[in-house]
Design a protein around this motif. Structure first.
Motif, PDB file in Angstrom:
ATOM      1  N   ALA A 180     -23.586 -26.599  -9.654  1.00  0.00           N
ATOM      2  CA  ALA A 180     -23.035 -27.050  -8.379  1.00  0.00           C
ATOM      3  C   ALA A 180     -21.616 -27.607  -8.532  1.00  0.00           C
ATOM      4  CB  ALA A 180     -23.948 -28.113  -7.772  1.00  0.00           C
ATOM      5  N   LEU A 181     -21.373 -28.330  -9.607  1.00  0.00           N
ATOM      6  CA  LEU A 181     -20.064 -28.963  -9.813  1.00  0.00           C
ATOM      7  C   LEU A 181     -18.945 -27.945  -9.966  1.00  0.00           C
ATOM      8  CD1 LEU A 181     -21.163 -31.829 -12.213  1.00  0.00           C
ATOM      9  CD2 LEU A 181     -20.037 -32.151  -9.996  1.00  0.00           C
ATOM     10  N   ALA A 182     -19.281 -26.763 -10.464  1.00  0.00           N
ATOM     11  CA  ALA A 182     -18.250 -25.744 -10.701  1.00  0.00           C
ATOM     12  C   ALA A 182     -18.165 -24.710  -9.589  1.00  0.00           C
ATOM     13  CB  ALA A 182     -18.515 -25.039 -12.038  1.00  0.00           C
ATOM     14  N   GLU A 183     -18.932 -24.876  -8.554  1.00  0.00           N
ATOM     15  CA  GLU A 183     -18.977 -23.863  -7.493  1.00  0.00           C
ATOM     16  C   GLU A 183     -17.595 -23.625  -6.892  1.00  0.00           C
ATOM     17  OE1 GLU A 183     -20.855 -20.891  -5.495  1.00  0.00           O
ATOM     18  OE2 GLU A 183     -21.714 -22.177  -7.070  1.00  0.00           O
ATOM     19  N   ALA A 184     -16.815 -24.684  -6.750  1.00  0.00           N
ATOM     20  CA  ALA A 184     -15.486 -24.550  -6.131  1.00  0.00           C
ATOM     21  C   ALA A 184     -14.479 -23.857  -7.048  1.00  0.00           C
ATOM     22  CB  ALA A 184     -14.959 -25.926  -5.735  1.00  0.00           C
ATOM     23  N   TRP A 185     -14.872 -23.633  -8.307  1.00  0.00           N
ATOM     24  CA  TRP A 185     -13.939 -23.052  -9.272  1.00  0.00           C
ATOM     25  C   TRP A 185     -13.998 -21.531  -9.337  1.00  0.00           C
ATOM     26  CZ3 TRP A 185     -15.278 -26.863 -13.844  1.00  0.00           C
ATOM     27  CH2 TRP A 185     -14.920 -28.167 -13.452  1.00  0.00           C
ATOM     28  N   ARG A 186     -14.887 -20.936  -8.537  1.00  0.00           N
ATOM     29  CA  ARG A 186     -14.904 -19.465  -8.496  1.00  0.00           C
ATOM     30  C   ARG A 186     -13.522 -18.956  -8.108  1.00  0.00           C
ATOM     31  NH1 ARG A 186     -20.035 -16.977  -7.872  1.00  0.00           N
ATOM     32  NH2 ARG A 186     -21.768 -18.426  -7.629  1.00  0.00           N
ATOM     33  N   PRO A 187     -13.027 -17.840  -8.602  1.00  0.00           N
ATOM     34  CA  PRO A 187     -13.637 -16.935  -9.578  1.00  0.00           C
ATOM     35  C   PRO A 187     -13.129 -17.158 -11.014  1.00  0.00           C
ATOM     36  CG  PRO A 187     -11.757 -15.866  -8.578  1.00  0.00           C
ATOM     37  CD  PRO A 187     -11.790 -17.285  -8.036  1.00  0.00           C
ATOM     38  N   HIS A 188     -12.898 -18.422 -11.377  1.00  0.00           N
ATOM     39  CA  HIS A 188     -12.305 -18.730 -12.685  1.00  0.00           C
ATOM     40  C   HIS A 188     -13.251 -19.517 -13.592  1.00  0.00           C
ATOM     41  CE1 HIS A 188      -8.571 -17.430 -10.836  1.00  0.00           C
ATOM     42  NE2 HIS A 188      -8.684 -18.364  -9.907  1.00  0.00           N
ATOM     43  N   ARG A 189     -14.545 -19.445 -13.334  1.00  0.00           N
ATOM     44  CA  ARG A 189     -15.472 -20.293 -14.084  1.00  0.00           C
ATOM     45  C   ARG A 189     -15.589 -19.893 -15.555  1.00  0.00           C
ATOM     46  NH1 ARG A 189     -20.806 -20.307 -10.644  1.00  0.00           N
ATOM     47  NH2 ARG A 189     -20.317 -18.077 -10.733  1.00  0.00           N
ATOM     48  N   GLY A 190     -15.256 -18.653 -15.880  1.00  0.00           N
ATOM     49  CA  GLY A 190     -15.271 -18.255 -17.288  1.00  0.00           C
ATOM     50  C   GLY A 190     -14.240 -19.030 -18.091  1.00  0.00           C
ATOM     51  N   ALA A 191     -13.043 -19.161 -17.548  1.00  0.00           N
ATOM     52  CA  ALA A 191     -12.006 -19.963 -18.209  1.00  0.00           C
ATOM     53  C   ALA A 191     -12.458 -21.412 -18.321  1.00  0.00           C
ATOM     54  CB  ALA A 191     -10.693 -19.873 -17.432  1.00  0.00           C
ATOM     55  N   ALA A 192     -13.124 -21.911 -17.281  1.00  0.00           N
ATOM     56  CA  ALA A 192     -13.614 -23.294 -17.303  1.00  0.00           C
ATOM     57  C   ALA A 192     -14.659 -23.476 -18.398  1.00  0.00           C
ATOM     58  CB  ALA A 192     -14.197 -23.662 -15.939  1.00  0.00           C
ATOM     59  N   ALA A 193     -15.542 -22.492 -18.577  1.00  0.00           N
ATOM     60  CA  ALA A 193     -16.565 -22.582 -19.626  1.00  0.00           C
ATOM     61  C   ALA A 193     -15.911 -22.672 -21.005  1.00  0.00           C
ATOM     62  CB  ALA A 193     -17.499 -21.377 -19.552  1.00  0.00           C
ATOM     63  N   ILE A 194     -14.934 -21.825 -21.239  1.00  0.00           N
ATOM     64  CA  ILE A 194     -14.232 -21.844 -22.527  1.00  0.00           C
ATOM     65  C   ILE A 194     -13.536 -23.190 -22.732  1.00  0.00           C
ATOM     66  CG2 ILE A 194     -12.360 -20.755 -23.846  1.00  0.00           C
ATOM     67  CD1 ILE A 194     -13.168 -18.108 -22.429  1.00  0.00           C
ATOM     68  N   PHE A 195     -13.033 -23.762 -21.650  1.00  0.00           N
ATOM     69  CA  PHE A 195     -12.370 -25.060 -21.749  1.00  0.00           C
ATOM     70  C   PHE A 195     -13.368 -26.181 -22.050  1.00  0.00           C
ATOM     71  CE2 PHE A 195      -9.816 -28.613 -19.704  1.00  0.00           C
ATOM     72  CZ  PHE A 195      -8.862 -28.651 -20.712  1.00  0.00           C
ATOM     73  N   THR A 196     -14.566 -26.095 -21.499  1.00  0.00           N
ATOM     74  CA  THR A 196     -15.560 -27.141 -21.786  1.00  0.00           C
ATOM     75  C   THR A 196     -15.929 -27.130 -23.261  1.00  0.00           C
ATOM     76  OG1 THR A 196     -17.451 -25.719 -21.171  1.00  0.00           O
ATOM     77  CG2 THR A 196     -16.554 -27.152 -19.452  1.00  0.00           C
ATOM     78  N   TRP A 197     -16.041 -25.947 -23.858  1.00  0.00           N
ATOM     79  CA  TRP A 197     -16.324 -25.885 -25.305  1.00  0.00           C
ATOM     80  C   TRP A 197     -15.155 -26.471 -26.103  1.00  0.00           C
ATOM     81  CZ3 TRP A 197     -17.998 -20.544 -23.580  1.00  0.00           C
ATOM     82  CH2 TRP A 197     -19.376 -20.503 -23.350  1.00  0.00           C
ATOM     83  N   HIS A 198     -13.962 -26.191 -25.634  1.00  0.00           N
ATOM     84  CA  HIS A 198     -12.751 -26.708 -26.278  1.00  0.00           C
ATOM     85  C   HIS A 198     -12.732 -28.241 -26.227  1.00  0.00           C
ATOM     86  CE1 HIS A 198      -8.579 -26.713 -27.568  1.00  0.00           C
ATOM     87  NE2 HIS A 198      -8.140 -27.228 -26.434  1.00  0.00           N
TER      88      HIS A 198
END
Length: 205
Positions: A180-198
């Motif tokens: 739910a927290l990332a819903e507003a980040w579409r269509p860039h959630r893949g970049a966000a996932a990589i950033f969370t690991w970083h």
């Protein structure tokens, strides 16, 4: 092929515009490097090999499989290998079942890893036909091997922890909240996932 460095930067910058916490974190830790895997059967086979074992143990099993089957590891050769030969490489009975499921689907043409559906959920549904490949493994494959820009593996512990750090949450969000927290980040959630690991164990945050 993974998401390119340029696409990661563009995606995170777009998220940063709508979420100042992300923009601030980028300033402190910088942009993450791309995470890239090859598209195709060998990447999924390596995922199966690596499940629930250390990186070193997985590498050892993989090297033994390459010695037995050759670097290409054709699915027909794995299917033809006997149980004891694969056991000698370090593949348990369960993992042999998973590997054979993958090979059979590829050989029959039921699973074509080069023409997966464009719709992400439909592609995930195709991949989880493979025994031993769940939603998380399918999402990681689509993100790293296909470079799909909006994959968001909300069930990943490191994504949850990293997101909690980025947003300054008191507790780690669960899978539902992470989604739910990332819903507003579409269509860039893949970049966000990589950033969370970083950011997961980055001392700058």
């Amino acid at each position: 092929m993974g998401i390119s460095a340029e696409a990661i930067r563009e995606g995170l910058d777009a998220i940063g515009v709508i979420n100042p916490a992300i923009a601030g974190a980028i300033e402190r830790v910088g942009y993450p490097e791309p995470r890239i895997r090859l598209r195709g059967y060998r990447t999924l086979l390596r995922t199966i090999v690596g499940q629930q074992v250390s990186v070193a143990a997985a590498a050892s099993v993989w090297n033994k499989l390459e010695a037995l089957l050759g670097e290409a590891m054709p699915p027909e050769d794995l299917l033809a290998a006997d149980f004891d030969a694969l056991r000698g490489c370090g593949l348990s009975r369960q993992k042999q079942g998973y590997a054979r499921s993958l090979c059979e689907l590829v050989m029959s043409g039921e699973l074509d890893l080069h023409t997966l559906p464009e719709d992400d959920e439909a592609a995930i549904a195709e991949l989880i036909k493979i025994k031993g490949i769940g939603r998380w493994s399918a999402e990681i494959y689509l993100l790293f091997a296909e470079g799909r820009p909006d994959i968001w593996p909300a069930g990943d512990l490191a994504v949850q922890v990293g997101l909690g750090k980025l947003l300054g949450l008191e507790a780690r969000p669960d899978e539902k909240a992470t989604r739910a927290l990332a819903e507003a980040w579409r269509p860039h959630r893949g970049a966000a996932a990589i950033f969370t690991w970083h950011c997961y164990d980055n001392p700058a945050l």
